[in-house]
Structures are given as structure tokens and as C-alpha cells.
Design a protein around this motif. Structure first.
Motif, mmCIF file in Angstrom:
data_model
loop_
_atom_site.group_PDB
_atom_site.id
_atom_site.type_symbol
_atom_site.label_atom_id
_atom_site.label_comp_id
_atom_site.label_asym_id
_atom_site.label_seq_id
_atom_site.Cartn_x
_atom_site.Cartn_y
_atom_site.Cartn_z
ATOM 1 N N MET A 75 13.767 36.531 -42.602
ATOM 2 C CA MET A 75 12.341 36.867 -42.247
ATOM 3 C C MET A 75 11.637 36.050 -41.620
ATOM 4 O O MET A 75 11.833 34.755 -41.684
ATOM 5 C CB MET A 75 11.710 37.467 -43.478
ATOM 6 C CG MET A 75 11.310 36.863 -44.430
ATOM 7 S SD MET A 75 10.487 37.598 -45.844
ATOM 8 C CE MET A 75 8.680 37.712 -45.139
ATOM 9 N N SER A 76 10.441 36.547 -41.241
ATOM 10 C CA SER A 76 9.354 35.573 -40.482
ATOM 11 C C SER A 76 8.124 36.016 -41.000
ATOM 12 O O SER A 76 7.869 37.214 -41.038
ATOM 13 C CB SER A 76 9.551 35.498 -39.030
ATOM 14 O OG SER A 76 9.267 36.851 -38.400
ATOM 15 N N PRO B 127 3.521 38.958 -35.164
ATOM 16 C CA PRO B 127 4.796 38.932 -35.207
ATOM 17 C C PRO B 127 5.534 39.285 -33.740
ATOM 18 O O PRO B 127 5.168 40.064 -33.102
ATOM 19 C CB PRO B 127 5.466 40.073 -36.246
ATOM 20 C CG PRO B 127 4.185 40.198 -37.023
ATOM 21 C CD PRO B 127 3.132 39.911 -36.249
ATOM 22 N N ASN C 90 9.421 39.447 -31.163
ATOM 23 C CA ASN C 90 10.904 39.580 -31.382
ATOM 24 C C ASN C 90 11.989 38.434 -30.958
ATOM 25 O O ASN C 90 12.985 38.705 -31.462
ATOM 26 C CB ASN C 90 11.104 40.615 -30.180
ATOM 27 C CG ASN C 90 10.434 42.017 -30.323
ATOM 28 O OD1 ASN C 90 10.257 42.198 -31.603
ATOM 29 N ND2 ASN C 90 9.743 42.728 -29.495
ATOM 30 N N SER D 7 13.850 37.724 -34.288
ATOM 31 C CA SER D 7 14.672 38.650 -34.777
ATOM 32 C C SER D 7 15.836 38.812 -33.976
ATOM 33 O O SER D 7 17.108 38.798 -34.504
ATOM 34 C CB SER D 7 14.027 40.069 -34.914
ATOM 35 O OG SER D 7 12.722 39.720 -35.873
ATOM 36 N N TYR E 82 17.805 39.840 -40.102
ATOM 37 C CA TYR E 82 16.624 39.293 -39.957
ATOM 38 C C TYR E 82 15.465 40.163 -39.506
ATOM 39 O O TYR E 82 15.689 41.013 -38.613
ATOM 40 C CB TYR E 82 16.893 38.309 -38.774
ATOM 41 C CG TYR E 82 15.607 37.104 -38.707
ATOM 42 C CD1 TYR E 82 15.974 35.841 -39.051
ATOM 43 C CD2 TYR E 82 14.464 37.604 -38.103
ATOM 44 C CE1 TYR E 82 14.847 35.086 -39.002
ATOM 45 C CE2 TYR E 82 13.371 36.601 -37.929
ATOM 46 C CZ TYR E 82 13.777 35.463 -38.389
ATOM 47 O OH TYR E 82 12.688 34.382 -38.093
ATOM 48 N N LYS E 83 14.293 40.149 -40.371
ATOM 49 C CA LYS E 83 13.169 41.078 -39.965
ATOM 50 C C LYS E 83 11.883 40.409 -39.962
ATOM 51 O O LYS E 83 11.623 39.587 -40.765
ATOM 52 C CB LYS E 83 13.050 42.375 -40.864
ATOM 53 C CG LYS E 83 12.127 43.127 -40.953
ATOM 54 C CD LYS E 83 12.044 44.123 -39.836
ATOM 55 C CE LYS E 83 11.044 45.053 -39.708
ATOM 56 N NZ LYS E 83 9.700 44.555 -39.487
ATOM 57 N N ALA E 84 10.925 40.595 -38.967
ATOM 58 C CA ALA E 84 9.576 39.984 -38.691
ATOM 59 C C ALA E 84 8.643 40.707 -39.369
ATOM 60 O O ALA E 84 8.608 41.862 -39.746
ATOM 61 C CB ALA E 84 9.142 39.992 -37.153
ATOM 62 N N THR F 34 4.262 40.377 -41.052
ATOM 63 C CA THR F 34 2.955 39.903 -41.054
ATOM 64 C C THR F 34 2.353 40.070 -42.452
ATOM 65 O O THR F 34 3.041 40.804 -43.191
ATOM 66 C CB THR F 34 1.789 40.236 -40.090
ATOM 67 O OG1 THR F 34 0.858 39.566 -40.248
ATOM 68 C CG2 THR F 34 1.648 41.748 -40.174
ATOM 69 N N CYS G 250 12.602 32.065 -44.513
ATOM 70 C CA CYS G 250 11.607 32.610 -43.938
ATOM 71 C C CYS G 250 11.065 31.808 -42.891
ATOM 72 O O CYS G 250 10.442 30.725 -43.382
ATOM 73 C CB CYS G 250 10.794 32.769 -45.069
ATOM 74 S SG CYS G 250 8.871 33.445 -44.592
ATOM 75 N N SER H 28 4.915 30.997 -38.916
ATOM 76 C CA SER H 28 4.305 30.767 -37.943
ATOM 77 C C SER H 28 2.761 30.576 -38.081
ATOM 78 O O SER H 28 2.399 30.919 -39.250
ATOM 79 C CB SER H 28 4.494 31.868 -36.923
ATOM 80 O OG SER H 28 5.750 31.833 -36.555
ATOM 81 N N ALA I 88 7.521 37.976 -27.340
ATOM 82 C CA ALA I 88 7.666 37.160 -28.453
ATOM 83 C C ALA I 88 7.084 35.885 -27.649
ATOM 84 O O ALA I 88 6.513 35.073 -28.310
ATOM 85 C CB ALA I 88 9.106 36.999 -28.588
#
Length: 290
Positions: free
Chosen positions: A13-14, A19, A21, A24, A40-42, A44, A63, A66, A277
Motif C-alpha cells: 500500500m501507500s 493519493p 495512481n 498502484s 497494491y492499493k493507495a 490516505t 507501505c 509520501s 499521479a
């Protein structure tokens, strides 16, 4: 063929304030190409400690981190790898059975890009900028053995501090300064208010050997375009984005894709659907300069 999502699928994830793209699309495309049982999924968050607790408790494998979480996340981790220690900033967390380690793949990407270019460490450089990404670049150069450089930054707090941290000179204005390696780590040339700005004067570009612009949007800034006309070696912010995402992928999966697979995933991530992104990356870059 990539296995269908099930109970054994590993989650990466991020965490970002805004967030996007790119990550991902890049990671998920590589999972498909390599038939890896990952997704993988973004995300906040407004509660960073709870989010990191979730990474640990739920067994999230990796993870990405940012702005504005890169420094705030450090006390929540169990340790830092050398890449994160070098700049006291984390953009990647790896979860090894509940033990969370922070890395900085921006630092790793810059090191790799400069090393690949074969630039001799004795080469003097001028680096414009003193924000977060400038710190990653300065630390990477220091780690590669570059001993002769000058930080040019108007900020009289961050500029001298960055220079002192890595043993480089500092001056507020470029003046008549020139060097074989010119590096822009400011928003000059970035899409937006300063998109037509030239990071270095024409005569300095003509005299240099390598032009390195960390700005990734547009892929070719006025600085790089001018350097190209003079036949200079170019290092790009677009390459930094791809390399840092690749190093995250390797940390999470233990698999290093082929160059063709990386190129395919990067092209997919840069497609029209992921333009947002790059806008977010630009926003983060501007925020790091403050």
C-alpha cells in the motif's frame, strides 16, 4: 497468470496526503507480468499512528510513504535502513513478520542513476535547491564519494544546513558559479508557474558535461531540452520516479524484474489515466522545497 485475490494474497500500500495512481499502476502491472500473488492499493489517513499500527497488525507487506509523513513516521518504526538514516526520511516501509523497517528509495534511485551514468566522483557539481529531495540527492552524491560540490539556495536556514551536513559549500545565488555536473532540485522548469524557467544560464549549460533535473513533469524541462541541444549527458526526474518505485517493488517481493518488464510497467503507469499521479508528485516536490 497472476493468481486471483484470495486469503494468501499479500497486500502492499501507500500512504499520502493526496493519493495518486502511479505506484498502484506500476506495482500491480508488475505483479501481473510476474504472476505474483500481491495487490497494491493507495490510501490516505488523518491518523498516522493508527495507520502504521494497521500495517503491523494486519501483516501488510510494504507501505510507500509520501508527504507529509516521511519524517513523522520514523518514531513509529522499529528501525531504519542505511538509505533512510542517510537523510532522516522514510518513503518505504517493509514489514517482516511485525518488524517495521524504514527505507528511502529516492536516495537509492539517485545513487543508482548517477552510478549508472559513470560520472567520476572527483567531478565537481552545483546543486540548486535545499528541500527534501535536494537532501536525498546531496546524500546520494556524498555516499558515492563526490567531495567537491556547492549547494545554491536562497533559503538561509536550509541551504547552509544542507551544505554543512554533507561537507559541501553553500551560496545564496548562483553568480558566476559553474561545474561539469549541474543539478536542479527546485521547481524551475516544472509544469506550473515556473515551467518556462531555465534552472541554469545558457553559458553554464553549454560548458557542463552532465545535466541532472529531478523535476519529472514535464519529462524534459527547459534545462534538459537546452542541455540536449548541446549534446550533454542527461539524467531525468522521470528516471528517478521509476527507479525508486522499482526499488520498492524489490524490497516488497524479493524479485527484480527485467528491464523490459520495468519499461512496460512504467509506460502503463504513465498513461493518461495516471497523469494525476504526476501532478501529485509535482505537488509533493514543491512542498519539499519549503
Amino acid at each position: 497468470m497472476k493468481p486471483p485475490i484470495g486469503r494468501d494474497t499479500r497486500l502492499c500500500m501507500s500512504l499520502a496526503a493526496r493519493p495518486g495512481n502511479f505506484g498502484s499502476r506500476f506495482h500491480n502491472r508488475l505483479y501481473e507480468l510476474l504472476s505474483l500473488d500481491y495487490v497494491y492499493k493507495a490510501f490516505t489517513t488523518t491518523d498516522l499512528p493508527a495507520a502504521i499500527g494497521g500495517v503491523r497488525a494486519l501483516g501488510v507487506r510494504g507501505c510507500a510513504v509520501s508527504m507529509p509523513f516521511k519524517e513523522a513516521v520514523i518514531p513509529l518504526l522499529d528501525g531504519l535502513a542505511a538509505s533512510a538514516k542517510a537523510i532522516d526520511s522514510v518513503n518505504t516501509i517493509v514489514n517482516d513478520e511485525g518488524v517495521l523497517t524504514g527505507y528511502n528509495t529516492d536516495y537509492l534511485a539517485v545513487r543508482e542513476l548517477v552510478a549508472r551514468a559513470g560520472i567520476a566522483p572527483a567531478t565537481p557539481f552545483v546543486l540548486r535547491g535545499s528541500g527534501g529531495m535536494a537532501k536525498a540527492v546531496a546524500a546520494a552524491l556524498k555516499g558515492l564519494g563526490f567531495g567537491h560540490g556547492c549547494i545554491v539556495a536562497r533559503n538561509t536556514a536550509t541551504g547552509p544546513a544542507l551544505a554543512a551536513a554533507y561537507g559541501y559549500a553553500w551560496q545564496a545565488e548562483l553568480g558566476g558559479l559553474s561545474a561539469p555536473l549541474l543539478i536542479n532540485v527546485t521547481p524551475m522548469g516544472m509544469r506550473g508557474p515556473e515551467e518556462n524557467a531555465l534552472a541554469f544560464p545558457e553559458d553554464r549549460i553549454a560548458a557542463c558535461e552532465t545535466a541532472f533535473d529531478v523535476v519529472a513533469m514535464p519529462a524534459e524541462t527547459p534545462f534538459l531540452a537546452r542541455a540536449r541541444t548541446h549534446g550533454k549527458r542527461l539524467l531525468t526526474g522521470d528516471a528517478v520516479i521509476v527507479l525508486q518505485a522499482l526499488e520498492q517493488f524489490v524490497l516488497y517481493t524479493g524479485v527484480r524484474p527485467s528491464n523490459d518488464q520495468v519499461a512496460t510497467a512504467a509506460a502503463f503507469a504513465r498513461s493518461a489515466a495516471s497523469c494525476r499521479a504526476l501532478e501529485i508528485r509535482a505537488y509533493e516536490f514543491r512542498e519539499q522545497q519549503t
